[in-house]
Design a protein around this motif. Structure first.
Motif, PDB file in Angstrom:
ATOM      1  N   TRP A  89       0.610  -1.215  -0.524  1.00  0.00           N
ATOM      2  CA  TRP A  89       0.070  -0.690   0.022  1.00  0.00           C
ATOM      3  C   TRP A  89       1.419   1.216  -0.014  1.00  0.00           C
ATOM      4  O   TRP A  89       0.637   1.904  -0.793  1.00  0.00           O
ATOM      5  N   SER A  98       2.245   1.648  -3.509  1.00  0.00           N
ATOM      6  CA  SER A  98       1.487   1.626  -4.259  1.00  0.00           C
ATOM      7  C   SER A  98       1.557   3.534  -5.056  1.00  0.00           C
ATOM      8  O   SER A  98       1.532   4.273  -5.163  1.00  0.00           O
ATOM      9  N   ILE A  99       0.985   4.060  -3.052  1.00  0.00           N
ATOM     10  CA  ILE A  99       1.336   5.661  -2.344  1.00  0.00           C
ATOM     11  C   ILE A  99       2.466   6.710  -3.107  1.00  0.00           C
ATOM     12  O   ILE A  99       1.893   7.218  -3.804  1.00  0.00           O
ATOM     13  N   SER A 114       2.457   9.131  -6.722  1.00  0.00           N
ATOM     14  CA  SER A 114       1.601  10.783  -5.654  1.00  0.00           C
ATOM     15  C   SER A 114       1.772  11.223  -6.616  1.00  0.00           C
ATOM     16  O   SER A 114       2.207  13.010  -6.779  1.00  0.00           O
ATOM     17  N   PHE A 133      -3.978  11.408  -9.354  1.00  0.00           N
ATOM     18  CA  PHE A 133      -3.493  10.542  -7.324  1.00  0.00           C
ATOM     19  C   PHE A 133      -4.876  11.254  -6.619  1.00  0.00           C
ATOM     20  O   PHE A 133      -5.724  10.187  -6.353  1.00  0.00           O
ATOM     21  N   LEU A 134      -5.711  11.941  -6.817  1.00  0.00           N
ATOM     22  CA  LEU A 134      -6.495  12.446  -5.858  1.00  0.00           C
ATOM     23  C   LEU A 134      -7.672  12.184  -6.427  1.00  0.00           C
ATOM     24  O   LEU A 134      -8.529  11.021  -5.378  1.00  0.00           O
ATOM     25  N   THR A 142      -7.842   8.179  -5.404  1.00  0.00           N
ATOM     26  CA  THR A 142      -7.469   7.900  -4.244  1.00  0.00           C
ATOM     27  C   THR A 142      -9.116   8.116  -3.891  1.00  0.00           C
ATOM     28  O   THR A 142      -9.544   7.210  -3.115  1.00  0.00           O
ATOM     29  N   ASN A 151     -10.866   4.841  -4.545  1.00  0.00           N
ATOM     30  CA  ASN A 151     -10.046   3.909  -3.958  1.00  0.00           C
ATOM     31  C   ASN A 151     -11.046   3.946  -2.468  1.00  0.00           C
ATOM     32  O   ASN A 151     -11.467   3.434  -2.016  1.00  0.00           O
ATOM     33  N   VAL A 152     -11.791   4.574  -1.768  1.00  0.00           N
ATOM     34  CA  VAL A 152     -11.903   4.564  -0.483  1.00  0.00           C
ATOM     35  C   VAL A 152     -13.279   4.611  -0.693  1.00  0.00           C
ATOM     36  O   VAL A 152     -13.207   3.602  -0.084  1.00  0.00           O
ATOM     37  N   VAL A 208      -3.761  -2.513  -6.655  1.00  0.00           N
ATOM     38  CA  VAL A 208      -3.217  -1.632  -6.818  1.00  0.00           C
ATOM     39  C   VAL A 208      -2.027  -1.107  -6.872  1.00  0.00           C
ATOM     40  O   VAL A 208      -1.972  -0.205  -7.853  1.00  0.00           O
TER      41      VAL A 208
END
Length: 96
Positions: free
Chosen positions: A16, A19-20, A24, A29-30, A33, A36-37, A79
């Motif tokens: 994880w 991957s971030i 980034s 990316f935003l 993210t 995914n949330v 991911v």
């Protein structure tokens, strides 16, 4: 068995984090993210509050915990694979 679960949990956190870091610098990316949330929240809601048929009779809730961990680990792995290929694509595009 406990050692395997601890190792998988640690491996999931490492994948994880990698991957971030890899994603980034991606301009989407935003959005990725947030998406995914939402997906992970749906997993958690479905496993905990719904009555999934694939769990069966689960008086102690251990099946729910197992499936929740399995879904989260599989999601992080997918991911990670996506981040690997996206990183390769970003490296090809960036002039070094």
């Amino acid at each position: 068995m406990l050692a395997i679960l601890i190792f998988l949990g640690f491996l999931t956190l490492v994948l994880w984090y990698i991957s971030i870091v890899w994603l980034s610098s991606w301009n989407k990316f935003l959005l990725f993210t947030i998406l995914n949330v939402v997906v992970i929240s749906a997993y958690v809601y479905y496993i905990i509050f719904a009555d999934p048929n694939f769990i069966g009779d689960d008086p102690y809730g251990l099946g729910r915990i197992f499936w929740l961990l399995l879904f989260l680990t599989a999601h992080v792995f997918l991911v990670f694979v996506f981040a690997f290929f996206q990183r390769k694509q970003l490296q090809r595009k960036s002039p070094n």
